[in-house]
Structure formats: structure tokens, C-alpha cells
Scaffold this active site. Structure first.
Site, PDB file in Angstrom:
ATOM      1  N   LYS A   1      -9.853  13.759   3.608  1.00  0.00           N
ATOM      2  CA  LYS A   1      -8.955  12.615   3.699  1.00  0.00           C
ATOM      3  C   LYS A   1      -8.102  12.808   4.939  1.00  0.00           C
ATOM      4  O   LYS A   1      -8.164  13.871   5.564  1.00  0.00           O
ATOM      5  CB  LYS A   1      -8.069  12.520   2.456  1.00  0.00           C
ATOM      6  CG  LYS A   1      -7.388  13.865   2.120  1.00  0.00           C
ATOM      7  CD  LYS A   1      -6.532  13.793   0.865  1.00  0.00           C
ATOM      8  CE  LYS A   1      -7.321  13.774  -0.404  1.00  0.00           C
ATOM      9  NZ  LYS A   1      -7.115  12.609  -1.233  1.00  0.00           N
ATOM     10  N   ARG A   2      -7.301  11.812   5.328  1.00  0.00           N
ATOM     11  CA  ARG A   2      -6.407  12.011   6.457  1.00  0.00           C
ATOM     12  C   ARG A   2      -5.529  13.244   6.226  1.00  0.00           C
ATOM     13  O   ARG A   2      -5.167  13.566   5.088  1.00  0.00           O
ATOM     14  CB  ARG A   2      -5.508  10.763   6.647  1.00  0.00           C
ATOM     15  CG  ARG A   2      -6.260   9.586   7.210  1.00  0.00           C
ATOM     16  CD  ARG A   2      -6.854   9.866   8.565  1.00  0.00           C
ATOM     17  NE  ARG A   2      -5.831   9.951   9.571  1.00  0.00           N
ATOM     18  CZ  ARG A   2      -5.667   9.093  10.577  1.00  0.00           C
ATOM     19  NH1 ARG A   2      -6.503   8.066  10.702  1.00  0.00           N
ATOM     20  NH2 ARG A   2      -4.711   9.245  11.467  1.00  0.00           N
TER      21      ARG A   2
ATOM     22  N   HIS B   1       0.788  -1.232   0.000  1.00  0.00           N
ATOM     23  CA  HIS B   1       0.000   0.000   0.000  1.00  0.00           C
ATOM     24  C   HIS B   1       0.819   1.280   0.000  1.00  0.00           C
ATOM     25  O   HIS B   1       0.255   2.364  -0.089  1.00  0.00           O
ATOM     26  CB  HIS B   1      -0.918   0.058   1.217  1.00  0.00           C
ATOM     27  CG  HIS B   1      -2.167  -0.745   1.038  1.00  0.00           C
ATOM     28  ND1 HIS B   1      -3.309  -0.221   0.500  1.00  0.00           N
ATOM     29  CD2 HIS B   1      -2.431  -2.043   1.306  1.00  0.00           C
ATOM     30  CE1 HIS B   1      -4.244  -1.160   0.463  1.00  0.00           C
ATOM     31  NE2 HIS B   1      -3.739  -2.279   0.942  1.00  0.00           N
TER      32      HIS B   1
ATOM     33  N   LYS C   1      -0.194  14.673   1.546  1.00  0.00           N
ATOM     34  CA  LYS C   1      -1.490  14.963   0.896  1.00  0.00           C
ATOM     35  C   LYS C   1      -1.685  16.476   0.683  1.00  0.00           C
ATOM     36  O   LYS C   1      -2.569  16.897  -0.053  1.00  0.00           O
ATOM     37  CB  LYS C   1      -2.637  14.379   1.720  1.00  0.00           C
ATOM     38  CG  LYS C   1      -2.656  12.842   1.734  1.00  0.00           C
ATOM     39  CD  LYS C   1      -3.809  12.312   2.568  1.00  0.00           C
ATOM     40  CE  LYS C   1      -3.866  10.812   2.693  1.00  0.00           C
ATOM     41  NZ  LYS C   1      -4.596  10.137   1.593  1.00  0.00           N
TER      42      LYS C   1
ATOM     43  N   LYS D   1     -14.609   8.210  -5.485  1.00  0.00           N
ATOM     44  CA  LYS D   1     -15.950   8.486  -4.949  1.00  0.00           C
ATOM     45  C   LYS D   1     -16.451   9.856  -5.419  1.00  0.00           C
ATOM     46  O   LYS D   1     -17.615  10.005  -5.801  1.00  0.00           O
ATOM     47  CB  LYS D   1     -15.916   8.489  -3.417  1.00  0.00           C
ATOM     48  CG  LYS D   1     -15.411   7.208  -2.788  1.00  0.00           C
ATOM     49  CD  LYS D   1     -15.118   7.438  -1.289  1.00  0.00           C
ATOM     50  CE  LYS D   1     -14.262   6.330  -0.728  1.00  0.00           C
ATOM     51  NZ  LYS D   1     -13.675   6.672   0.585  1.00  0.00           N
TER      52      LYS D   1
ATOM     53  N   THR E   1      -8.673   6.509  -3.048  1.00  0.00           N
ATOM     54  CA  THR E   1      -9.996   6.007  -3.425  1.00  0.00           C
ATOM     55  C   THR E   1     -11.032   7.114  -3.269  1.00  0.00           C
ATOM     56  O   THR E   1     -12.078   7.069  -3.904  1.00  0.00           O
ATOM     57  CB  THR E   1     -10.418   4.794  -2.575  1.00  0.00           C
ATOM     58  OG1 THR E   1     -10.206   5.107  -1.192  1.00  0.00           O
ATOM     59  CG2 THR E   1      -9.624   3.568  -2.956  1.00  0.00           C
TER      60      THR E   1
HETATM   61  C1  LIG Z   1     -12.446   6.843   0.954  1.00  0.00           C
HETATM   62  C2  LIG Z   1     -12.106   7.217   2.338  1.00  0.00           C
HETATM   63  C3  LIG Z   1     -10.788   7.510   2.681  1.00  0.00           C
HETATM   64  C4  LIG Z   1      -9.663   7.503   1.666  1.00  0.00           C
HETATM   65  O1  LIG Z   1      -9.538   8.785   1.105  1.00  0.00           O
HETATM   66  P1  LIG Z   1      -8.264   9.178   0.206  1.00  0.00           P
HETATM   67  O2  LIG Z   1      -8.665  10.487  -0.371  1.00  0.00           O
HETATM   68  O3  LIG Z   1      -8.128   8.119  -0.823  1.00  0.00           O
HETATM   69  O4  LIG Z   1      -7.113   9.282   1.127  1.00  0.00           O
HETATM   70  C5  LIG Z   1     -10.516   7.855   3.974  1.00  0.00           C
HETATM   71  N1  LIG Z   1     -11.482   7.910   4.913  1.00  0.00           N
HETATM   72  C6  LIG Z   1     -12.772   7.653   4.613  1.00  0.00           C
HETATM   73  C7  LIG Z   1     -13.797   7.742   5.672  1.00  0.00           C
HETATM   74  C8  LIG Z   1     -13.134   7.287   3.322  1.00  0.00           C
HETATM   75  O5  LIG Z   1     -14.404   7.009   3.035  1.00  0.00           O
END
Ligand SMILES: *Cc1c(COP(=O)(O)O)cnc(C)c1O
Length: 813
Positions: free
Chosen positions: A544-545, A355, A550, A656, A652
Site C-alpha cells: 500500500k502507499r 475519503h 499505515k 483483495k 480496499t
Molecule cells: C487496492 C490498491 C491500493 C489500496 O490499498 P490500501 O491497502 O487499501 O491502502 C493501492 N494501490 C493499488 C495499486 C491497489 O491495487
């Protein structure tokens, strides 16, 4: 399943009686929710039993997905959708004066994960069931999920996530399937005839108790199992020996020392701390999981030599890499196989997903720590390492001692889990094309050279049934009206939308759906934070985190520069914008927490400045999780995917947002590249350094952030504003961030990419003003998002890694 509204009402009234022993009018929303959950479990039960019976009787090959995290969120609406009784239940409840939405709000998120890695595991569970693949999850039932984030005085403050206080209606405790996991002690060796045997003695035994949650497929009668393990004392309450000696308190202490193993999820994303308790957690669930797989396997009555024809085990990152020596231990010590046979079975069973390439995230354990905690397992790792080094010398004919040393599983007293996972598995996959290329050509090049066929790519995916069908019902209904409901089972069909690309009626309808979602989010934000945002403004989101790679700080620096422009010219003609941030920082990650404080400080300053005529607003939404994401993403216009090129393995969140019609503002990193390939360069907004440029700077050291800052007024202005008293905060507050940018030479190229990012943001503004153009881009994104469904990802894992076939079940309720 087939269910009429009146049948449902009858069942539900009985369920209320059975679970709460009260009249329906007197029940609380929690009681109503629990009754609905119990009733659903009743509906699911027969399908679940039938699924397991079929797998057992037909000796189906089954895969077990081992993951330290499963970020599943809520189950109720998803289960209703997958049983196709959502509308019936909603109507039935309504006739009883109950709102399904209210009950859905009662459910708490199952937040047993940090971010993308845990969410991927949850999406994969759904996808395996929905594509009729016999596959189960194996993980840990943490009593405390990821902490609850609150913002106090602009700072992140962590509170425990006690998600189990009201019980978890979806799980089944299975104490009769508990197993023993052994820690510490020592290994005695002895001869049995002419074979050397090993006995693990004087160990501390921990009881692992499984809790099973049914995972429903979409309208296909398949119910797989997510099995999460909890650590409990052997003698349920007391250590009798201690107790009888009158040592009452220490008996409780021992109970505590066992139960602590599954008390808490470590709150780090892409960072490893190397704590002993974490190593205990890793072995605990891997050992329990593999032992229970053997119990299931034995019931098939197949010879042990055929184990890998019936069982596949996948490890999600290296956290479960002890599956390699644990499977070897059982095959050698308990099944009595010889090393070569055991090794052949182990490597045929196990496959591994990498990962990350960031070194701070790569797991290593001190050998002495592992030897004390897991003496037999460590002996086996030592032997795997010895044989691997032999193979480098005598099979691959390596003579370069340094290279051999670097590839070894044990180096300088540390056990390298990624090396163990690669050597002990038959497949190593990256999670996006670029990431896999970097593994093959850089990070794991030496391994790729000796094992070229092990390496492959499986680009991540998302559960379109959650992120589209559940999260955005209005868009779903509208799409269904245009192209039929085929996309629910086969989301690639969303491409049929492309023929409406230039259709004004469709564009306007999509605009209206987005606008309604934006109004809903604006209302939510106003209720939660008292900040009024304009639903006609561009909703620009980074959710995101929080992490330096990032680059939330790149985003907020641009916001500052936009604010400066508006201050200088309040009549500046730009479309109004709302920048929305959400995300948790690891509690010990100081700079990330300061980035949150920076965002909230800038937000306070801008939101209270009336001179800029509401053209700019900034919001930080606390406690990002699956539920909040499901509210935010359908309302997004712009999806910020701005990591330093090469650092985000896949992402991911990007998928979305795209599926909900947001335009991606992106670097060429992770799956952003694949998104670009799907939608075309005209339907994504790109900026910034490319991965090769980043690598070149790291290699030749020619990037000088301080010089760039000194020679670029636009950069100097915003960086200075962090520490010159411009912001409503102590002058020194953001010095650590400025230090990272200047003194430590901007490891993530925030300043280097700043101007390119500002240009890209300007283009976003221009495109947005041209509504037909914007809606065409948005529609194209929705239409091209189907390939990122986890259903397709999982089918590729099944056919090319696990060698498992679909098992469609025709049992009907
Ligand atoms: C999809 C998702 C992530 C991943 O987000 P990235 O932008 O790919 O880092 C993190 N937390 C939650 C709650 C998510 O649904």
C-alpha cells in the site's frame, strides 16, 4: 459473445495486416498486442453504440462519476474475460504460435491514480457496467501517470511514467466533442431588462479534448464510457497573433502553458499541497465534463427543469467539488434559471463521498487565488456561502458566531471544499461503518446536526472479477469445480464454500494452489532481485502507499525484534517467514522515504546473514501498482492492515487479500471491522488500540512515548538499533524516524501498539503451524469475501443515492 477459434484466427490475421502491414511471423509482441486491441475494439464497438443509443432513446437516468484519479491498470485480460472469449482467444493465438501471456505483459498499466481512491474509481467503473447501471467516468488524461518507483542504494527514486509512448490502443480521441474551459479574466455585470446578468470577459480559453475508453460489463452487453480530458491549445499549433508578429518562441510557450494542465498527476496520497496548477486541473475536468453532460442531455429533448431526473453527478472526494458552482453557473448564466431553481437542481444532482478525516488531506484554497483564476465561479461560491450562513442564522436559529464561522464555506480567506461539497449535495457518504460514524459524531458533527438525512455509509468494494478471476485463475477454477460458476455474477455465493471448511481434501487443494502462487512469486522475486525466498515460509505482505498512519515502521520494527531473537538463539523453533513490502512514498514526504530506506537496510542486513538459517527474509518490491498487486496478492498468507485505529477510512487492499485466502492481521480500523464481522473473531488476528482509545489520548494528552520507551526494554532495544550503528547505514540516517517516535511523541502510536503487535505475530506463527486450522481460516476468508464485491457497493449507490435503475441490455453480438 459467440466466437469460434477459427473465426477468431481469421479476424486476427486480418487485424495484423490492417494494423502493421506485415506478415504475422515478422511482427513484434507490441504489434501483436496492438492488433489484438484493435480487434477487440471492433468487437466492442457495436455493443458500445447500442448501449448509448438505448440510453438516449429511453431517456435513461445516467450517473457521471467525477474523479481526479482512475487507477485502471491493464484492460486486455479484463475485456477478454468480460466478453467471455478469453479461452477462445488464448487457444486461437496459441495455434498461431503466439502466447497470450506475452501479449498481456506488453500492455502498460494505466496508472492515473495514487492508491485506494483511484483504484476505487476504477473498480466502480467495472461494477457499474457489470450491474447494468448507466454510469460513466469523468476524469483527466494525464500524460504522465504516477511516477515509476525504482530503488537505488535502498532509496526510492522517481522516474516519469510515460505510459503513452507506445500509444494507448483502448482510447478514442474525440476532437469533435472538444469544449472550451475559461480561466482568469473578469466578470462584467449588466442589466438585461430587469434581470442582472454576468459576462465572463477577457478570459484565457483552453480547449478540452475528450478521450473515451469503453468499459465493458461482464457478459451483459453493456458498455459504458470512461471519458478523460486532455488540455490542448485553441489554435492547434500556433497562437497566430504572436506568430505573425514574429514571436515564434512565445507562441510555443503559450501552447506549453496550456498543455501543462494535464501533463502530470500530483503524486500525493491523502495530502494536499494547494498548488495553483492543481486548482486549474480540478476546474478543467469538472467544467469540461459538465459541459459535455449538457450536450448529451440536450439531445434527449427534455425540459431543463427535469435535469436532475435524468442526470446524477457523483464527486469522488472534494477534488471535483467545483461541480457545485460550475453546474450553478451553467444553469444561471447559460440556461437563464433563477437561483432557487438552479440550486434545487444542483443539490438534487450532486452527491459526495468523503475519503478521509486527516486534516492535512482536507482541501482549502486561498480565496484570492480562486477569484483570480475563476472569477465567476468564485462569485457563485460567495453567494452560496452567504445564503448558507443566512440559513444557519434564520432557519437553524444558530446564534453562536464561532460555530457559524467554523461551518462557513469561506473562513479566514480560505475556501473549504468539504463544506462546499456538503452544502451543495444531497448525499454525503463515508466509506466504511466506522468512518461514517466518525464523520457523524466528530469531524462533521455540526453538519450532521443540521442535515442528518444527507449522511450515509457505503462501505467500499473491490472488483472480484479482477482480483479473483483474473489475478488467481487456479483458485477460480477450483472454486468453480466445487460450487459452480454462480459466484462470478453473484459473489455472495462464495459462502457455499463454508460447507468444505473441515474437508481435508479441499484444505489440501487450497494449500497447493496457494503454494503454487507462492512459487511463482518467489521465482519473480529471484529474477528481479536475486533474493531466494522459501515458498514454504509464511508470506507476510504489506502492500500500500507508504505513510506513517499505515505504519510500515511498526512492521519493520517487529521484523528487527524477531531478528534479534533469532540472533540470540539461532535454533529458535519458529516457522520461517518472508516479509514482503511494496508501496510508493510521495516524493516530498521525507519520513516516508526514510521508512523505505529503513526497510531496504534491514532487508540487506537480514538477507545476507547466514547465521539465522534462512528463517527470516525481507523483500521490498519496487513500483507497486495494479499489475504488481495482481502478482503479489494471490501469493499472500498474511495481510498486514495495521493502521492507527480511526485513520484508515476503509482500505480496499484488505478486501483483495482476504478474497485470495490471506489471513488479516489488523487493527480495528476502517473495513477491517466489517471483515471481522464477516469471518468472525476466530478467523482474523487483531491487536492494538481502538479508535476511542486513540481519541482519548489525543484529547487528554496522557500518552508519553518517551516514558514508554524508557520503561519497555523490548521497545528500547529496537528503537536504539535504528541509530546506534547496529544497522548497515550511517548513524544519523534514521534519526528523523526516531524523532517522530520520541521527540514528537509518536503521533501514530507505533510504540504504544508494538507489544500487542508482536503478540499477534506470535499467534500468526502458531496458527500457521497447525495446517488444518490455518487452511480453515483461509477458506473462511475466501468464502466470506463476496460481500465486498464492488457490484453490491455500486447497487447501493445506485438505489439509495443516485435513484437509478438497472438497465439490462439484450442486444446480442
Ligand atoms: C487496492 C490498491 C491500493 C489500496 O490499498 P490500501 O491497502 O487499501 O491502502 C493501492 N494501490 C493499488 C495499486 C491497489 O491495487
Amino acid at each position: 459473445m459467440k466466437l469460434s477459434v477459427s473465426e477468431f484466427k481469421e479476424d486476427y490475421i486480418a487485424a495484423i495486416k490492417g494494423t502493421s502491414a506485415r506478415q504475422i511471423e515478422d511482427t513484434t509482441p507490441l504489434e501483436r498486442y496492438n492488433a489484438l486491441g484493435e480487434l477487440m475494439k471492433d468487437y466492442i464497438g457495436n455493443l458500445w453504440a447500442n448501449t448509448n443509443k438505448t440510453y438516449r432513446e429511453e431517456h435513461s437516468k445516467q450517473v457521471y462519476y467525477f474523479s481526479m484519479e482512475f487507477l485502471t491498470g491493464k484492460f486486455l485480460e479484463n475485456n477478454l474475460t468480460n466478453l467471455s472469449i478469453y479461452d477462445v482467444v488464448e487457444q486461437g493465438l496459441k495455434e498461431l504460435g503466439i502466447s497470450l501471456d506475452v501479449l498481456a505483459e506488453v500492455e502498460v498499466d494505466q496508472g492515473l491514480g495514487n492508491g485506494g481512491l483511484g483504484r476505487l474509481a476504477a473498480c466502480f467503473m467495472d461494477a457499474m457496467s457489470s450491474t447494468s447501471i448507466p454510469g460513466h467516468g469523468c476524469g483527466i488524461r494525464y500524460k504522465n501517470g504516477l511516477f515509476e518507483q525504482r530503488i537505488i542504494d535502498g532509496y526510492q527514486v522517481e522516474f516519469p511514467d510515460r505510459w503513452l509512448v507506445n500509444n494507448n490502443v483502448w482510447e478514442y480521441k474525440r476532437p469533435n466533442k472538444a469544449v472550451i474551459v475559461k480561466f482568469n479574466g473578469r466578470v462584467d455585470t449588466y442589466m438585461d431588462g430587469d434581470t442582472l446578468k454576468f459576462a465572463h470577459v477577457d478570459y484565457d480559453a483552453v480547449r478540452a479534448v475528450p478521450y473515451d475508453t469503453p468499459i465493458l460489463g461482464f457478459e451483459n452487453n453493456t458498455v459504458n464510457t470512461l471519458r478523460l480530458w486532455s488540455a490542448e491549445e485553441i489554435d492547434d499549433i500556433f497562437d497566430f497573433e504572436n506568430f505573425s508578429r514574429g514571436n515564434y518562441l512565445s507562441a510555443f510557450e503559450k501552447k506549453h502553458s496550456v498543455e501543462i494542465i494535464t501533463q502530470i498527476l500530483y503524486p500525493n496520497d491523502a495530502y494536499e499541497e494547494g498548488k495553483l496548477l492543481r486548482l486549474k486541473q480540478e476546474y478543467f475536468f469538472v467544467s469540461a465534463g459538465i459541459q459535455s453532460i449538457f450536450t448529451t442531455f440536450k439531445k434527449m429533448g427534455v425540459p431543463i427543469e427535469q435535469f436532475s431526473e435524468h442526470i446524477a453527478m457523483h464527486i469522488n472526494d472534494t477534488h471535483p467539488a467545483l461541480a457545485v458552482p460550475e453546474l450553478m453557473r451553467i444553469l444561471l448564466d447559460e440556461e437563464g434559471l433563477d437561483w432557487d431553481m438552479a440550486w434545487k437542481i444542483t443539490t438534487s444532482c450532486i452527491s459526495y463521498t468523503n475519503h478521509t478525516i486527516m486534516s492535512e488531506a482536507l482541501e482549502k484554497w486561498p480565496h484570492f487565488m480562486m477569484r483570480d483564476l475563476l472569477p465567476r465561479i468564485t462569485m457563485i461560491i460567495d453567494e452560496i456561502n452567504r445564503r448558507f450562513i443566512e440559513s444557519l442564522k434564520y432557519v437553524y436559529l444558530y446564534t453562536d458566531e464561532e460555530k457559524i464561522h467554523n461551518m462557513a464555506i469561506i473562513k479566514d480567506g480560505m475556501v473549504k471544499m468539504a463544506h462546499l461539497a456538503i452544502v451543495g449535495s444531497h448525499s454525503v457518504n463515508g466509506v466504511a461503518k466506522l468512518h461514517t460514524e466518525i464523520l457523524k459524531t466528530k469531524e462533521l458533527k455540526d453538519f450532521y446536526n443540521i442535515y442528518p438525512t444527507k449522511f450515509n455509509n457505503k462501505t467500499n468494494g473491490i472488483m472480484h472479477r479482477h482480483w479473483l478471476l483474473n489475478a488467481n485463475p487456479d483458485l477460480t477454477d477450483y472454486v468453480e469445480g466445487l460450487i459452480g460458476d454462480g459466484f462470478k455474477k453473484n459473489p455472495i455465493v462464495l459462502r457455499d464454500l463454508l460447507k468444505y471448511r473441515d474437508d481435508k481434501v479441499v484444505q489440501n487443494a487450497l494449500f497447493d494452489i496457494k503454494h503454487k502462487n507462492k512459487e511463482n512469486l518467489a521465482k519473480f522475486i529471484y529474477e528481479k532481485q536475486g533474493v531466494k525466498i522459501d515458498p514454504y515460509s509464511i508470506f507476510d505482505m504489506q502492500a500500500k502507499r507508504i505513510h506513517e498512519y499505515k505504519r510500515q515502521h511498526l512492521n519493520i520494527l517487529h521484523v528487527l525484534s524477531l531478528y534479534n531473537k533469532l540472533k540470540a538463539n539461532p535454533n529458535l523453533d519458529i516457522p520461517p517467514r518472508t516479509f514482503i513490502f511494496a508501496g510508493k512514498s510521495a516524493p516530498s514526504y521525507y519520513v516516508a522515504k526514510q521508512i523505505i530506506k529503513l526497510i531496504t537496510t534491514v532487508a540487506d542486513m537480514i538477507n545476507n546473514d547466514t547465521s539465522i538459517k534462512n528463517k527470516l527474509k525481507v523483500v521490498f518490491l519496487p513500483n507497486y501498482g495494479v499489475s504488481l498487486a495482481s502478482k503479489m496478492i494471490p501469493a499472500a498468507d498474511v495481510s498486514e492492515q495495521i493502521s492507527t485505529a480511526s485513520k484508515e477510512a476503509s482500505g480496499t487492499g484488505n478486501m483483495k487479500f482476504m478474497m485470495n485466502g490471506a489471513i488479516t492481521l489488523a487493527t480495528l480500523d476502517g473495513a477491517n471491522i466489517e471483515i471481522m464481522n464477516e469471518v468472525g473473531e476466530n478467523n482474523i488476528v487483531l491487536f492494538g488500540l481502538k479508535d476511542q482509545e486513540v481519541f482519548k489520548y489525543y484529547q487528554d494528552g496522557s500518552y508519553n512515548a518517551y516514558e514508554l520507551y524508557n520503561t519497555t526494554p523490548a521497545i528500547k532495544q529496537v528503537v536504539d538499533q535504528l541509530v546506534n550503528g547496529f544497522l548497515p547505514a550511517a548513524k544519523e540516517e534514521f534519526a528523523p524516524i526516531v524523532d517522530r517516535l520520541l521527540r514528537f511523541n509518536d503521533e501514530f502510536f507505533v510504540l504504544k501498539d508494538f507489544e500487542s503487535y508482536c503478540d499477534a505475530q506470535e499467534r500468526i506463527g502458531l496458527y500457521y503451524r497447525d495446517k488444518p486450522h490455518w487452511m480453515k481460516m483461509s477458506l473462511t476468508n475466501i468464502a466470506c469475501s463476496g460481500v465486498f464485491s464492488a457490484d453490491y457497493t455500486i447497487e447501493k449507490y445506485a438505489s439509495s443515492i443516485w435513484n437509478i435503475n438497472r438497465k439490462p441490455l439484450d442486444f446480442k453480438l
